[in-house]
Write a protein that holds these residues in place. Structure first.
Motif, PDB file in Angstrom:
ATOM      1  N   ILE A 192      35.796  46.652  42.435  1.00  0.00           N
ATOM      2  CA  ILE A 192      36.578  47.803  42.861  1.00  0.00           C
ATOM      3  C   ILE A 192      37.971  47.670  42.257  1.00  0.00           C
ATOM      4  CG2 ILE A 192      37.648  48.940  44.830  1.00  0.00           C
ATOM      5  CD1 ILE A 192      35.227  48.205  46.485  1.00  0.00           C
ATOM      6  N   VAL A 193      38.352  48.661  41.451  1.00  0.00           N
ATOM      7  CA  VAL A 193      39.640  48.626  40.759  1.00  0.00           C
ATOM      8  C   VAL A 193      40.471  49.815  41.240  1.00  0.00           C
ATOM      9  CG1 VAL A 193      40.826  48.539  38.534  1.00  0.00           C
ATOM     10  CG2 VAL A 193      38.491  47.622  38.746  1.00  0.00           C
ATOM     11  N   PRO A 194      41.462  49.572  42.085  1.00  0.00           N
ATOM     12  CA  PRO A 194      42.301  50.682  42.567  1.00  0.00           C
ATOM     13  C   PRO A 194      43.199  51.227  41.460  1.00  0.00           C
ATOM     14  CG  PRO A 194      42.419  48.789  44.051  1.00  0.00           C
ATOM     15  CD  PRO A 194      41.779  48.313  42.782  1.00  0.00           C
ATOM     16  N   ARG A 195      43.511  52.490  41.554  1.00  0.00           N
ATOM     17  CA  ARG A 195      44.472  53.125  40.652  1.00  0.00           C
ATOM     18  C   ARG A 195      45.809  52.385  40.734  1.00  0.00           C
ATOM     19  NH1 ARG A 195      44.802  58.618  38.973  1.00  0.00           N
ATOM     20  NH2 ARG A 195      46.908  59.309  38.444  1.00  0.00           N
ATOM     21  N   GLY A 196      46.446  52.199  39.589  1.00  0.00           N
ATOM     22  CA  GLY A 196      47.737  51.531  39.573  1.00  0.00           C
ATOM     23  C   GLY A 196      47.664  50.037  39.408  1.00  0.00           C
ATOM     24  N   THR A 197      46.455  49.467  39.383  1.00  0.00           N
ATOM     25  CA  THR A 197      46.335  48.036  39.143  1.00  0.00           C
ATOM     26  C   THR A 197      46.872  47.714  37.748  1.00  0.00           C
ATOM     27  OG1 THR A 197      44.364  47.928  40.545  1.00  0.00           O
ATOM     28  CG2 THR A 197      44.732  46.085  39.035  1.00  0.00           C
ATOM     29  N   PRO A 198      47.761  46.734  37.602  1.00  0.00           N
ATOM     30  CA  PRO A 198      48.314  46.414  36.279  1.00  0.00           C
ATOM     31  C   PRO A 198      47.226  46.136  35.244  1.00  0.00           C
ATOM     32  CG  PRO A 198      49.561  45.287  37.980  1.00  0.00           C
ATOM     33  CD  PRO A 198      48.377  45.914  38.669  1.00  0.00           C
ATOM     34  N   GLY A 199      47.374  46.757  34.070  1.00  0.00           N
ATOM     35  CA  GLY A 199      46.411  46.591  32.994  1.00  0.00           C
ATOM     36  C   GLY A 199      45.293  47.619  32.992  1.00  0.00           C
TER      37      GLY A 199
END
Length: 390
Positions: A192-199
Motif C-alpha cells: 500500500i503506497v499512500p499519495r505523497g510518499t517520497p519517491g
C-alpha cells in the motif's frame, strides 16, 4: 402473447430478484441523470473534469466495493454488482472502469489480503468515495505476462524499498492510495503506497483515442521507502493480484453487455427517425438484418453475464468461466458497436451520438484485464489440459 421488448428481447431481467431490480434501476437512473449529460464533454476533453466529485457521487450511490462485506461496503451479491457495471458502462466504459478499479482491484486487494489495520484505515473512506485508489500491476514491458514485472521491492532493515514503473493505471494521478505489486526475493508481494510518499509520483497519459472519459497514468517508484506495515500480509505470489483481476474481469462481462445494449438502443432510435428515399431507414431489409444481428449479440451477452453471475453467487464460478464471458461479450459488443456506427452514417463519428465513443472504448476493454488471446488460451487449457502460454 405479448410482443418481446426490443430492449430486453429474451426477458433476461425477468429473473432478477426485487433487490436486484432496485439496484439496477437506482444505478441506471443515476447514470443517465448525473453522468450521461457530461460524458461526451469528458470524452472530448480527454479527462473527467471533477474526479473527486464523481467519486463522492459513486460513494453515495454505494457502488464502490459493493460486493464486499463490512467496512462501509454494501455486501451485495455478484449479480447486483454486475448489473451496476452494466448500467455504468451503458453510459461509458471509463465510468465502469472507475468503479471497477476502485472496488474490484484496489479495495478487493485490501479486503482480501490486507491486515485488519489496513482494512480499517482504507476501506471505509474508499467505499464512501472520500479516498480514491488505484492498482499498479501492469508495466511498460509487462502486460499479459505480469510475472515478468521489473518493479522490485527489497528489504532494508525493517523497511521495504520499491523501485520501478507501472503503466496504464486508471486514476493513478488522482489516487490517494496505490496498491502496487513488486517482485521480492520471496516472490510477488503487494504494498500500500499512500499519495505523497517520497519517491512516488504519477504522470497522466495523454493523447489517448480510447477511454478518454477516464484518467490514465504512469506510476513511478524511485526508491520508495515503506514500513513493513504497508505490505499486504496475506498476498503471496502472483495468485493474489490475479484473483483481483478476476473480480474486475467479471465486471467487464456485464459492462460490455451494457455498452452493446446502449449501441442497439441508440441505433433503434436513429434508424427509426432517419428518413431516406421517403421512409425511415429501419424499414429497409439490409438495415433490419444488421439490427437483428445486433439484437442477438446483445441478448446472448446478457444471458452469458447473468449465468456467470449466478454461478459466482453459488460459489461455482471458475476463473475460466469469467474468461469465457469477457472474451465472448467484448467481442460481441465490438460487433454491435461497429454495426451501430455504420448505421448512423456520418453522424456516427460525432459525439452527438454515443456509438463511436463506445466503439473506441471497447478497443481498450478488449485489451485490459487480459487480451482476447490470453482468455482464448485459458479456455484452451481447460479444454485440452495443456497450457500453451509459453
Amino acid at each position: 402473447m405479448n410482443t418481446p421488448d426490443p430492449h430486453d428481447f429474451l426477458a433476461v431481467d425477468r429473473d432478477l430478484s426485487e433487490e436486484e431490480r432496485a439496484i439496477r434501476d437506482t444505478v441506471r437512473d443515476y447514470s443517465r441523470t448525473e453522468l450521461l449529460p457530461h460524458v461526451a464533454d469528458w470524452f472530448e476533453e480527454g479527462t473527467i473534469t471533477d474526479p473527486r466529485g464523481v467519486a463522492k457521487g459513486f460513494g453515495a450511490l454505494g457502488v464502490f466495493g459493493m460486493h464486499l462485506s463490512g467496512y462501509g461496503c454494501a455486501g451485495t451479491n455478484a449479480v447486483s454488482y454486475g448489473l451496476a457495471c452494466r448500467e455504468l458502462e451503458a453510459v461509458d466504459s471509463g465510468l465502469r472502469s472507475f468503479v471497477s478499479v476502485q472496488g474490484s482491484l484496489a479495495m478487493t486487494a485490501v479486503h482480501r489480503y490486507g491486515s485488519e489495520e489496513q482494512r480499517q484505515e482504507w476501506l471505509p473512506p474508499m467505499a464512501g468515495g472520500d479516498a480514491i485508489g488505484c492498482f499498479g500491476l501492469t508495466e511498460p514491458d509487462s502486460g499479459s505476462d505480469p510475472g515478468s514485472m521489473r518493479t522490485r521491492a527489497r528489504r532494508d532493515g525493517s523497511d521495504w524499498v520499491l523501485s520501478g514503473t507501472k503503466m496504464w493505471i486508471t486514476n493513478g494521478s488522482v489516487a490517494d492510495v496505490a496498491v502496487v505489486w513488486a517482485a521480492t526475493e520471496e516472490g510477488i508481494r503487494g504494498f500500500i503506497v499512500p499519495r505523497g510518499t517520497p519517491g512516488f509520483s504519477a504522470n497522466v497519459i495523454h493523447k489517448k483515442l480510447s477511454l478518454r472519459a477516464s484518467i490514465t497514468s504512469e506510476l513511478v517508484l524511485d526508491e520508495v521507502r515503506l514500513p513493513d506495515a504497508a505490505r499486504l500480509p496475506a498476498a503471496e505470489g502472483l495468485r493474489a493480484p490475479l484473483s483481483c483481476l478476476s473480480e474486475a474481469r467479471y465486471g467487464i462481462v456485464w459492462g460490455a453487455a451494457g455498452a452493446a445494449r446502449a449501441c442497439l438502443e441508440a441505433t433503434l432510435d436513429y434508424t427509426g427517425s432517419r428518413v431516406q428515399f421517403g421512409r425511415p431507414i429501419s424499414g429497409f431489409q439490409l438495415t433490419q438484418r444488421k439490427l437483428a444481428d445486433m439484437l442477438v449479440d446483445v441478448n446472448q451477452s446478457m444471458l452469458t453475464a447473468l449465468q456467470i453471475g449466478r454461478l459466482k453467487d453459488a460459489g461455482q464460478a471458475h476463473h475460466s468461466h469469467i474468461s469465457f464471458g469477457k472474451m465472448a461479450n467484448v467481442r460481441a459488443a465490438q460487433r454491435v458497436a461497429a454495426l451501430a456506427r455504420g448505421l448512423h452514417g456520418a453522424n456516427g463519428v460525432t459525439l452527438e451520438y454515443p456509438v463511436m465513443r463506445h466503439m473506441l472504448n471497447l478497443e481498450s476493454v478488449a485489451t485490459y484485464e487480459g487480451t482476447e488471446e490470453v482468455h482464448a488460451l485459458t479456455l484452451g487449457q481447460v479444454l485440452t489440459g495443456v497450457p500453451a502460454f509459453r
